[in-house]
Design an enzyme around this catalytic site. Structure first.
Site, mmCIF file in Angstrom:
data_model
loop_
_atom_site.group_PDB
_atom_site.id
_atom_site.type_symbol
_atom_site.label_atom_id
_atom_site.label_comp_id
_atom_site.label_asym_id
_atom_site.label_seq_id
_atom_site.Cartn_x
_atom_site.Cartn_y
_atom_site.Cartn_z
ATOM 1 C CE LYS A 74 -4.208 -1.799 0.246
ATOM 2 N NZ LYS A 74 -5.219 -1.579 -0.826
ATOM 3 C CD GLU A 96 -10.112 3.789 0.951
ATOM 4 O OE1 GLU A 96 -9.343 2.910 0.482
ATOM 5 O OE2 GLU A 96 -10.015 4.992 0.638
ATOM 6 C CB SER A 363 -0.225 -8.114 -1.220
ATOM 7 O OG SER A 363 -1.139 -8.870 -0.451
#
Length: 382
Positions: A74, A96, A363
């Site tokens: 991210k 969010e 991830s």
């Protein structure tokens, strides 16, 4: 672009500024320097020798996004977007988050650039990802709980969009996945393409050829589109996206949009989503907060309809088996989101030849999920 008129000017401004930034060598140089020195790129492409031997088939490589600063992919997008916000003269950041990793990444870059930061998070997700809530607050962000509806990711997006409509002049919304209105799916994809670009170079160096299969989990679809996109024009490379099968493919028990989903509009984009015949969004479920969402990124919907990417699903129990197996065999604790991709590899690898190659995107790391997983795997409450 399926948004209120009050956001059209902001989205157009963002699209125009992004086009200028892409053409600006100084922007790319600053981003590349921070990705290297602050975030820790490039991430390794790790040959999972023990897991390969255990499964007895294809050679398995892990793209180690879990080793990045903040613990997941991210940060690639959060960093790129805050540089855009700086160019736009914004001083306040909102976002969010579901599993909390995007919230942590956003809070991290906001701290780095000295901007006010507000993170919207469903109350249910705050409870099951409490470690990340504490991390965000330590980084100086305000975490606002959302109690409406299921109190998960969809509701957090709703509140973030309401905030942006109200405060659009000085606020930039760092949307966390390849979702929402244009230009967000494009921007998020482009900032995550570094995953696939690196993986392509690394596998050619290691094996002298491209992989046979790429595998990645798909919630909104940011980590997967980042891995897949640089390989889309390579017909020899198969791609598998893995959605959250939850308790099984029954209404309200999963978040696998291509299993009984339909075309519709949600939160700024037209895409595949889980809705009933009246168009009402269905309840969703996944053991992983980051995959617990009713829609999928529009580029994934297109890739599905074109047949370029195959989308499968893993149930909660299958994901937990992958979580446990990689931990025990390789000494790597994966995120529950990534564990859905691992579950697919456990099915796929044994059916492939020993000289074939799988790259799976790891991830994120599983520190945030240990307490949650313990409830299921060990029968513990904490």
């Amino acid at each position: 672009m399926f948004v209120p008129e009050t956001l059209m000017a902001a989205l157009t401004e963002l699209a125009d500024e992004y086009a200028r930034a892409k053409a600006d060598p100084a922007f790319q140089a600053e981003l590349d320097g921070l990705l290297r020195d602050y975030v820790g790129r490039p991430t390794p492409l790790y040959f999972a020798e023990g897991w390969t031997q255990k499964l007895g088939g294809a050679r398995i490589y892990l793209k180690r996004e879990d080793l990045l600063h903040t613990g997941a992919h991210k940060i690639n997008n959060a960093l790129g977007q805050i540089l855009l916000a700086k160019r736009l003269g914004k001083t306040r950041i909102i976002a969010e988050t579901g599993a909390g990793q995007h919230g942590v990444a956003t809070a991290t870059v906001a701290a780095r650039f000295g901007m006010e930061c507000v993170i919207y998070m469903g109350a249910v997700d705050m409870e099951r990802q409490y470690l990340n809530v504490v991390r965000m607050r330590l980084l100086g962000a305000e975490v606002r709980p959302v109690h409406a509806g299921q109190a998960t990711l969809k509701e957090a997006v709703n509140e973030a969009m309401r905030d942006w409509v109200t405060n659009v002049q000085g606020t930039h919304y760092i949307l966390g996945s390849a979702l929402g209105s244009h230009p967000f799916p494009m921007i998020v994809r482009d900032f995550h393409r570094v995953i696939g670009v690196e993986a392509r170079r690394q596998i050619l160096e290691r094996e002298g050829r491209l992989p046979d299969v790429l595998v990645a989990c798909v919630g909104g679809g940011s980590n997967s589109i980042g891995l897949f996109h640089p390989f889309i024009d390579d017909p020899s490379v198969r791609m598998v996206g893995v959605e959250a099968g939850g308790h099984g493919i029954l209404p309200g028990e999963h978040a696998a949009r291509f299993q009984g989903g339909r075309l519709g509009v949600l939160q700024g984009t037209k895409t595949w989503l889980l809705a009933n015949e009246d168009g009402q969004i269905e309840l969703t479920h996944s053991v992983s907060a980051g995959l617990d969402y009713a829609a999928i990124g529009p580029e994934h919907a297109w890739l599905h309809d074109q047949g370029r990417v195959v989308y499968r699903y893993a149930t909660d129990s299958e994901a937990l088996e992958g979580f446990s197996e990689l931990s025990a065999v390789e000494g790597i604790i994966p995120a529950l989101e990534s564990s859905h991709a691992l579950a697919e590899v456990r099915k796929l690898a044994p059916s492939m030849a020993k000289d074939e190659i799988i790259i799976v995107n790891l991830s994120g790391r599983g520190d945030k999920d240990v307490a949650q997983a313990a409830k299921f795997l060990l029968g513990e409450d904490s």
